[in-house]
Design a protein around this motif. Sequence first.
Motif, PDB file in Angstrom:
ATOM      1  N   UNK A  66       0.827  -1.207   0.000  1.00  4.86           N
ATOM      2  CA  UNK A  66       0.000   0.000   0.000  1.00  4.86           C
ATOM      3  C   UNK A  66       0.861   1.256   0.000  1.00  4.86           C
ATOM      4  N   UNK A  67       2.027   1.156   0.575  1.00  6.05           N
ATOM      5  CA  UNK A  67       2.947   2.287   0.571  1.00  6.05           C
ATOM      6  C   UNK A  67       3.868   2.274  -0.628  1.00  6.05           C
ATOM      7  N   UNK A  68       4.803   1.351  -0.633  1.00  5.75           N
ATOM      8  CA  UNK A  68       5.823   1.321  -1.679  1.00  5.75           C
ATOM      9  C   UNK A  68       5.236   1.092  -3.069  1.00  5.75           C
ATOM     10  N   UNK A  69       4.284   0.174  -3.173  1.00  6.15           N
ATOM     11  CA  UNK A  69       3.735  -0.145  -4.490  1.00  6.15           C
ATOM     12  C   UNK A  69       3.099   1.090  -5.139  1.00  6.15           C
ATOM     13  N   UNK A  70       2.304   1.830  -4.392  1.00  4.87           N
ATOM     14  CA  UNK A  70       1.604   2.968  -4.979  1.00  4.87           C
ATOM     15  C   UNK A  70       2.496   4.195  -5.111  1.00  4.87           C
ATOM     16  N   UNK A  71       3.602   4.240  -4.363  1.00  7.87           N
ATOM     17  CA  UNK A  71       4.615   5.262  -4.641  1.00  7.87           C
ATOM     18  C   UNK A  71       5.134   5.102  -6.062  1.00  7.87           C
ATOM     19  N   UNK A 112      -5.191  -1.679 -12.814  1.00  4.02           N
ATOM     20  CA  UNK A 112      -3.750  -1.847 -13.035  1.00  4.02           C
ATOM     21  C   UNK A 112      -3.404  -3.320 -12.999  1.00  4.02           C
ATOM     22  N   UNK A 113      -3.924  -3.995 -12.011  1.00  4.52           N
ATOM     23  CA  UNK A 113      -3.649  -5.417 -11.890  1.00  4.52           C
ATOM     24  C   UNK A 113      -4.318  -5.994 -10.659  1.00  4.52           C
ATOM     25  N   UNK A 114      -4.431  -7.335 -10.606  1.00  2.00           N
ATOM     26  CA  UNK A 114      -5.058  -7.984  -9.451  1.00  2.00           C
ATOM     27  C   UNK A 114      -4.119  -7.973  -8.250  1.00  2.00           C
ATOM     28  N   UNK A 115      -4.711  -8.212  -7.090  1.00  4.92           N
ATOM     29  CA  UNK A 115      -3.942  -8.362  -5.865  1.00  4.92           C
ATOM     30  C   UNK A 115      -4.470  -9.563  -5.102  1.00  4.92           C
ATOM     31  N   UNK A 116      -3.718 -10.075  -4.121  1.00  6.75           N
ATOM     32  CA  UNK A 116      -4.178 -11.256  -3.389  1.00  6.75           C
ATOM     33  C   UNK A 116      -5.523 -11.039  -2.710  1.00  6.75           C
ATOM     34  N   UNK A 117      -6.145 -12.138  -2.326  1.00 11.17           N
ATOM     35  CA  UNK A 117      -7.430 -12.130  -1.622  1.00 11.17           C
ATOM     36  C   UNK A 117      -8.535 -11.524  -2.478  1.00 11.17           C
ATOM     37  N   UNK A 118      -8.509 -11.863  -3.772  1.00 15.95           N
ATOM     38  CA  UNK A 118      -9.576 -11.413  -4.654  1.00 15.95           C
ATOM     39  C   UNK A 118      -9.644  -9.921  -4.835  1.00 15.95           C
ATOM     40  N   UNK A 119      -8.497  -9.265  -4.773  1.00 19.14           N
ATOM     41  CA  UNK A 119      -8.472  -7.813  -4.838  1.00 19.14           C
ATOM     42  C   UNK A 119      -7.943  -7.276  -6.137  1.00 19.14           C
ATOM     43  N   UNK A 139       3.791  -3.167 -15.625  1.00 19.30           N
ATOM     44  CA  UNK A 139       5.111  -3.767 -15.394  1.00 19.30           C
ATOM     45  C   UNK A 139       5.530  -3.591 -13.935  1.00 19.30           C
ATOM     46  N   UNK A 140       5.291  -2.375 -13.422  1.00 14.05           N
ATOM     47  CA  UNK A 140       5.612  -2.133 -12.017  1.00 14.05           C
ATOM     48  C   UNK A 140       4.722  -2.996 -11.105  1.00 14.05           C
ATOM     49  N   UNK A 141       3.469  -3.230 -11.523  1.00 15.24           N
ATOM     50  CA  UNK A 141       2.562  -4.060 -10.738  1.00 15.24           C
ATOM     51  C   UNK A 141       3.099  -5.481 -10.610  1.00 15.24           C
ATOM     52  N   UNK A 199       3.983  -7.152  -7.193  1.00 10.20           N
ATOM     53  CA  UNK A 199       3.349  -8.401  -6.788  1.00 10.20           C
ATOM     54  C   UNK A 199       4.386  -9.378  -6.237  1.00 10.20           C
ATOM     55  N   UNK A 200       5.575  -9.380  -6.841  1.00  5.59           N
ATOM     56  CA  UNK A 200       6.653 -10.242  -6.347  1.00  5.59           C
ATOM     57  C   UNK A 200       7.102  -9.794  -4.955  1.00  5.59           C
ATOM     58  N   UNK A 201       7.190  -8.475  -4.746  1.00  8.85           N
ATOM     59  CA  UNK A 201       7.572  -7.960  -3.429  1.00  8.85           C
ATOM     60  C   UNK A 201       6.503  -8.298  -2.388  1.00  8.85           C
ATOM     61  N   UNK A 202       5.248  -8.208  -2.794  1.00  8.42           N
ATOM     62  CA  UNK A 202       4.140  -8.569  -1.917  1.00  8.42           C
ATOM     63  C   UNK A 202       4.229 -10.035  -1.524  1.00  8.42           C
ATOM     64  N   UNK A 203       4.485 -10.890  -2.508  1.00  8.63           N
ATOM     65  CA  UNK A 203       4.581 -12.330  -2.232  1.00  8.63           C
ATOM     66  C   UNK A 203       5.748 -12.634  -1.294  1.00  8.63           C
ATOM     67  N   UNK A 204       6.863 -11.936  -1.482  1.00  8.29           N
ATOM     68  CA  UNK A 204       8.024 -12.160  -0.618  1.00  8.29           C
ATOM     69  C   UNK A 204       7.714 -11.758   0.822  1.00  8.29           C
ATOM     70  N   UNK A 205       6.989 -10.642   0.993  1.00 11.46           N
ATOM     71  CA  UNK A 205       6.647 -10.198   2.343  1.00 11.46           C
ATOM     72  C   UNK A 205       5.625 -11.141   2.974  1.00 11.46           C
TER      73      UNK A 205
END
Length: 572
Positions: free
Chosen positions: A418-423, A513-520, A540-542, A546-552
């Motif tokens: 929510x922070x880094x991704x949308x920056x 822009x793209x999907x996110x986990x939990x049906x988002x 492309x940034x999404x 998404x990879x950073x999200x999965x790692x966290x």
Amino acid sequence: MTDTAEVVARPLDAPGPEAEPPRRRGRLLWGVPAVLVPTALFVLHALVYGRWEVDDAGITFAYARSVATGAGPVLQAGLPPVEGWSNPAWLGLLVVGHWLGLFDHGAWFGVPDYVAFPKALAVLCVAGVFSAFYAAASAVSRRPVVVTVLAGALASAVPSFVIWCVSGLENALLALAVAWIGALLVRASARERVTSVGTAVGCGLLAALAALTRPEGMIYAGAFPLVALLLLRRGGFVRSLLTVSLSVVAFVVPFGLYLLWRWSTFHQLLPTTAVAKSQGLPTVAGFGKVTELVAYAGWSGVLVGAVLVGAALMRPAPVRTAIVALLVPLGLGLVAFGVLVPDWMEQYRFATPVWALGAFVVALAAVDVLGGLRVRGRLTVALVAVVAAVFSGVGWVGSAQTFRDAPTAPMCLIVVNTGWEFNGYADILGLQKSTFFAPEIGGGALAGRSLLIDGAGLAEPTIAAFWAEKNWAAVRDYVFDEVKPSFIRSHGEFRTQMAFDADPRFQADYLLIGPSPNGGGNWVRRDLVPDEATMARLREWAVRAEAADAAQRATPRASCGDRIVRGETSAT
């Protein structure tokens, strides 16, 4: 010079006045290990959950940063003042930590201070809880060390107690205030001076601290008046009335001053968080939640504990009156838990004072009852208690493992997605000023550059009012017709509840822009995207995000850098 009559009257083996200070020093010396042992057990249990902190703690962290740096009571610099916190006393400790350079500045020996400082405060508060146990037990029990270690070990074994104390939230501070209310009442009952001025004022001030730590903490203002009534001595009504009045004044003055500040600053009597959660009147179903705590603690353990407490109530004072005094704040804690709207977070976040006082009552009763039995009786009771503890312990181990594997709403996960991704999205679009509607905002407020509109209403008064009415259509109208955020993030039950997808304005004004986990999914305003090439860069940034999200998500108990700086991470 000592009076001759006093010397004659005193038995030869009785200690004189000069012997009292060494005795007190001895009790203090024994009190140190009595407190340190369960505190060490608490820390060992807390290590199971790593560096996890819940995202709601990030909201308080963000407000602490704003207040400490002079931006005022705002979630982010640039937003209007909103009381998006419900824990002003805890917020104040974080602000002081920021001023002292202990919080939101860097790392302590490799551990980020946004993790180390709140958890260190929690450990200190829990040590204070166990100190209250010892102070109370010393007044009524022959074995205060045993009582303290047993009570502290029980509390430290309960996952709910440990998890929420080290979550970054205010639970440990609330437990500290309530435990010392209990300790003051016990010590006063042991001296048969429940209606002393010191006890009245002390309980009132501690109740004010509890109320300034969590909204339901105000219920503990009733602890002293109720105990004064229950333990009222013949002819003591007038004194009881006077000291109850003193206790009420001691509560009202600090708490009332805060209410006056709230009204003058925000023009409302309740924090925005309370409005959004639409706390209503008590219900029978609400009090039915208390049975959930019994199941969590283990029915066998609770039954054995109840029998021990009942047996202790049949024994002579001072333990009997001490348990009566403790059952009052414990009962108030159960009432508060039953009144509160059920929390979506796991592990019973609002039960922290119940675990602390419950453990102490059971330990005090157990030690007193066992001390009055013969050897065979002690062995029988001890065996039954151990078997019950094993059954409860098996459930607690399962709860701890489940939470460890999938902790509730990790703050650092929200920092990442929510922070880094949308920056990054704002960088690609070249936005100097952007707005962002999302359901989780703690990590986003700390790391995000976009101004946040809180979809849950905790830090957004207009949306909070709609949440109170469950008026999702009004939320949609406000978001699409007035706020018109640059970005929208929605997922899970929140996405279904808000029903954005079916709204023609959403379909017309926003691009996925793209999907996110939990049906988002993550969306951007259509008029901010100049061409297909820019949209491709966003997507492309999404993928990278998404990879950073999965790692966290794969390391939910990990931190996210030595310091969380707003707007630091970008796509450029």
